[in-house]
Design a protein around this motif. Sequence first.
Motif, PDB file in Angstrom:
ATOM      1  N   SER A  55      76.845  39.693  96.274  1.00 50.38           N
ATOM      2  CA  SER A  55      77.864  40.745  96.277  1.00 50.38           C
ATOM      3  C   SER A  55      79.068  40.330  97.113  1.00 50.38           C
ATOM      4  O   SER A  55      80.211  40.646  96.784  1.00 50.38           O
ATOM      5  CB  SER A  55      77.289  42.070  96.808  1.00 50.38           C
ATOM      6  OG  SER A  55      76.962  41.974  98.180  1.00 50.38           O
ATOM      7  N   TYR A  57      80.188  37.246  97.471  1.00 49.61           N
ATOM      8  CA  TYR A  57      80.969  36.280  96.693  1.00 49.61           C
ATOM      9  C   TYR A  57      81.555  36.892  95.426  1.00 49.61           C
ATOM     10  O   TYR A  57      82.444  36.299  94.815  1.00 49.61           O
ATOM     11  CB  TYR A  57      80.128  35.044  96.380  1.00 49.61           C
ATOM     12  CG  TYR A  57      80.004  34.129  97.577  1.00 49.61           C
ATOM     13  CD1 TYR A  57      81.095  33.371  98.006  1.00 49.61           C
ATOM     14  CD2 TYR A  57      78.817  34.051  98.304  1.00 49.61           C
ATOM     15  CE1 TYR A  57      81.001  32.548  99.117  1.00 49.61           C
ATOM     16  CE2 TYR A  57      78.719  33.221  99.420  1.00 49.61           C
ATOM     17  CZ  TYR A  57      79.814  32.480  99.817  1.00 49.61           C
ATOM     18  OH  TYR A  57      79.728  31.677 100.931  1.00 49.61           O
ATOM     19  N   HIS A  58      81.094  38.075  95.071  1.00 51.44           N
ATOM     20  CA  HIS A  58      81.731  38.798  93.964  1.00 51.44           C
ATOM     21  C   HIS A  58      83.101  39.329  94.394  1.00 51.44           C
ATOM     22  O   HIS A  58      84.042  39.367  93.595  1.00 51.44           O
ATOM     23  CB  HIS A  58      80.842  39.963  93.515  1.00 51.44           C
ATOM     24  CG  HIS A  58      81.477  40.826  92.477  1.00 51.44           C
ATOM     25  ND1 HIS A  58      81.639  40.427  91.164  1.00 51.44           N
ATOM     26  CD2 HIS A  58      82.014  42.075  92.549  1.00 51.44           C
ATOM     27  CE1 HIS A  58      82.252  41.391  90.484  1.00 51.44           C
ATOM     28  NE2 HIS A  58      82.482  42.400  91.297  1.00 51.44           N
ATOM     29  N   HIS A  59      83.198  39.726  95.662  1.00 56.39           N
ATOM     30  CA  HIS A  59      84.437  40.336  96.172  1.00 56.39           C
ATOM     31  C   HIS A  59      85.324  39.359  96.934  1.00 56.39           C
ATOM     32  O   HIS A  59      86.553  39.553  96.991  1.00 56.39           O
ATOM     33  CB  HIS A  59      84.100  41.522  97.078  1.00 56.39           C
ATOM     34  CG  HIS A  59      83.470  42.673  96.358  1.00 56.39           C
ATOM     35  ND1 HIS A  59      84.194  43.565  95.605  1.00 56.39           N
ATOM     36  CD2 HIS A  59      82.167  43.065  96.270  1.00 56.39           C
ATOM     37  CE1 HIS A  59      83.378  44.476  95.088  1.00 56.39           C
ATOM     38  NE2 HIS A  59      82.146  44.189  95.474  1.00 56.39           N
TER      39      HIS A  59
END
Length: 202
Positions: A55, A57-59
Amino acid sequence: MSDVENVVAQPRTSERGAATRTSLLAAAREVFVSKGFAEAGVTDVVARADASVGSLYHHFSGKADLYLTLFEEWQARQTQRTKQAARAARADGESDPMRVFLSAARAYLDGCLEEREVAALFLRGDGPPGFDVVMRDRLRMWAQRNAALFEDQPALVVVITGALAAAVSEVVRTGDRGLAEEVLAIIGQIRPTGSATASSSG
């Protein structure tokens, strides 16, 4: 899932994503303040946020991105504070550029004291590679805004911008609001030779 269900579900997903992003930033702020940027790890941040590495590295692209995002958000809050103070001074009929500048500078220093841990984080010199360039660029932008206020007085801009930058560092270090006011009082007395009359007349 129907089109209607998809429309309804999407904002919820977006809200959840925004909440996760906010949580990760809050956690990063706490970790960076307590451990320093160099010693902090992505795992520390996700553990504090009760989130997953995926999560994060998603943002964000990584630890440096978290730090720079915190910095940009801090700068945005400070810019808002100073702009509001300058507008309020002008709305009250103030036309002396120095007094308008001092109103904005006071708001900036107040913000530094209000968010002292965050301000100290960015002043301690423990940022990602290249952050010193970001800080120099931001100081240059600040000087350019001051130059717009003090037309044709470049030496004055250099002096007051440098003085306030040094004051910010010391006020953040000590937390001394009285020192902030003393510095502003001294800066307020600065006038380039031969232009005191012009400056006071606005």
